[in-house]
Scaffold this motif. Structure first.
Motif, PDB file in Angstrom:
ATOM      1  N   CYS A   6      81.824 -74.392  57.749  1.00  0.00           N
ATOM      2  CA  CYS A   6      81.476 -75.809  57.904  1.00  0.00           C
ATOM      3  C   CYS A   6      82.652 -76.585  58.468  1.00  0.00           C
ATOM      4  O   CYS A   6      83.704 -76.709  57.825  1.00  0.00           O
ATOM      5  N   ILE A   7      82.492 -77.084  59.678  1.00  0.00           N
ATOM      6  CA  ILE A   7      83.466 -77.970  60.293  1.00  0.00           C
ATOM      7  C   ILE A   7      82.946 -79.387  60.044  1.00  0.00           C
ATOM      8  O   ILE A   7      81.977 -79.820  60.648  1.00  0.00           O
ATOM      9  N   TYR A   8      83.570 -80.075  59.098  1.00  0.00           N
ATOM     10  CA  TYR A   8      82.961 -81.266  58.515  1.00  0.00           C
ATOM     11  C   TYR A   8      83.380 -82.585  59.152  1.00  0.00           C
ATOM     12  O   TYR A   8      82.825 -83.633  58.820  1.00  0.00           O
ATOM     13  N   LEU A  60      87.524 -78.924  66.669  1.00  0.00           N
ATOM     14  CA  LEU A  60      87.394 -77.756  65.810  1.00  0.00           C
ATOM     15  C   LEU A  60      86.060 -77.057  66.003  1.00  0.00           C
ATOM     16  O   LEU A  60      85.923 -75.867  65.760  1.00  0.00           O
ATOM     17  N   SER A  61      85.045 -77.798  66.444  1.00  0.00           N
ATOM     18  CA  SER A  61      83.714 -77.211  66.595  1.00  0.00           C
ATOM     19  C   SER A  61      83.698 -76.049  67.576  1.00  0.00           C
ATOM     20  O   SER A  61      82.807 -75.204  67.524  1.00  0.00           O
ATOM     21  N   ALA A  62      84.700 -75.968  68.457  1.00  0.00           N
ATOM     22  CA  ALA A  62      84.765 -74.862  69.413  1.00  0.00           C
ATOM     23  C   ALA A  62      85.407 -73.615  68.812  1.00  0.00           C
ATOM     24  O   ALA A  62      85.464 -72.581  69.462  1.00  0.00           O
ATOM     25  N   ALA A  63      85.857 -73.684  67.573  1.00  0.00           N
ATOM     26  CA  ALA A  63      86.597 -72.572  66.981  1.00  0.00           C
ATOM     27  C   ALA A  63      85.754 -71.321  66.772  1.00  0.00           C
ATOM     28  O   ALA A  63      86.289 -70.224  66.660  1.00  0.00           O
ATOM     29  N   GLY A  69      81.472 -65.927  75.829  1.00  0.00           N
ATOM     30  CA  GLY A  69      80.110 -65.929  76.347  1.00  0.00           C
ATOM     31  C   GLY A  69      79.259 -67.065  75.818  1.00  0.00           C
ATOM     32  O   GLY A  69      78.094 -67.187  76.182  1.00  0.00           O
ATOM     33  N   GLY A  70      79.824 -67.890  74.937  1.00  0.00           N
ATOM     34  CA  GLY A  70      79.089 -69.029  74.410  1.00  0.00           C
ATOM     35  C   GLY A  70      78.338 -68.745  73.114  1.00  0.00           C
ATOM     36  O   GLY A  70      77.774 -69.637  72.513  1.00  0.00           O
TER      37      GLY A  70
END
Length: 199
Positions: free
Chosen positions: A19-21, A27-30, A35-36
């Motif tokens: 959970c990236i809060y 951070l959401s790209a971590a 390849g996505g």
């Protein structure tokens, strides 16, 4: 044709909820791969959970961790007290803005169940500055950690729950490596789901 049998088999890998809060945080790209697709550690599946209003988010996470296949939660946010990755080992009974208590009858503090020493060791081995701390920052991360820990069942099979704090100033590659290293360290402690849990 060879994949048909594998696709019909139940996935016995335990799930780790990451959970990236914090909203609008890179951070959401971590958890992204080149390849996505969503990255996953060996032997586990990742459920990515994005930000929401803190009370609602705590309820969502608590509900998910009550499901049989979800065996771990890694909260990921920022530290405002260090230039290193920090594994927060406890959370106090405080609202995100501090002062008031989350629960009148709840314990004064709750200890994280994630393997903090192992996470720190593996972060350092990955070339990242890291430490573990009992210092609780008064923010959404500490609030979520407290809420989730105090909602866990009181038994030996309780899920692994941890909070990884990322330095405010860090490049994208280090960010990705840190989050994925911490999740992988937690995943190594998770055993495959018994068949009964999949029915």
């Amino acid at each position: 044709m060879l994949d048909t049998i594998a696709e019909n088999q139940p996935d016995r890998r335990p799930a780790i909820l990451v959970c990236i809060y914090e909203a609008d945080d890179p951070l959401s790209a971590a958890l992204d791969t080149e390849g996505g697709a969503v990255w996953a550690p060996a032997g586990a599946r990742v459920r990515a959970q994005g930000p929401d209003e803190p009370t609602a988010l705590a309820d969502v996470i608590t509900r998910q961790i009550g499901e049989a296949d979800c065996r771990a939660v890694l909260l990921v946010g920022r530290t405002r007290k260090s230039n290193s990755f920090r594994v927060q080992m406890r959370a106090e009974n405080r609202t995100p803005t501090g002062g008031a208590k989350v629960s009148i009858t709840g314990p004064a503090m709750a200890r994280a169940t994630a393997p903090a020493a192992e996470i720190v060791r593996e972060l350092i081995e990955a070339g990242l500055a890291a430490d573990a701390t009992s210092d609780s920052e008064e923010d959404v991360g500490s609030y979520l950690l407290y809420r989730i820990l105090t909602a866990l069942p009181d038994n030996a099979d309780a899920p692994s729950v941890g909070l990884l704090r990322v330095p405010a100033l860090i490049d994208g590659e280090q960010l990705r490596r840190g989050v994925q290293t911490a999740a992988a360290a937690m995943a190594r402690h998770l055993s495959p789901l018994p068949r009964a849990r999949l029915s």
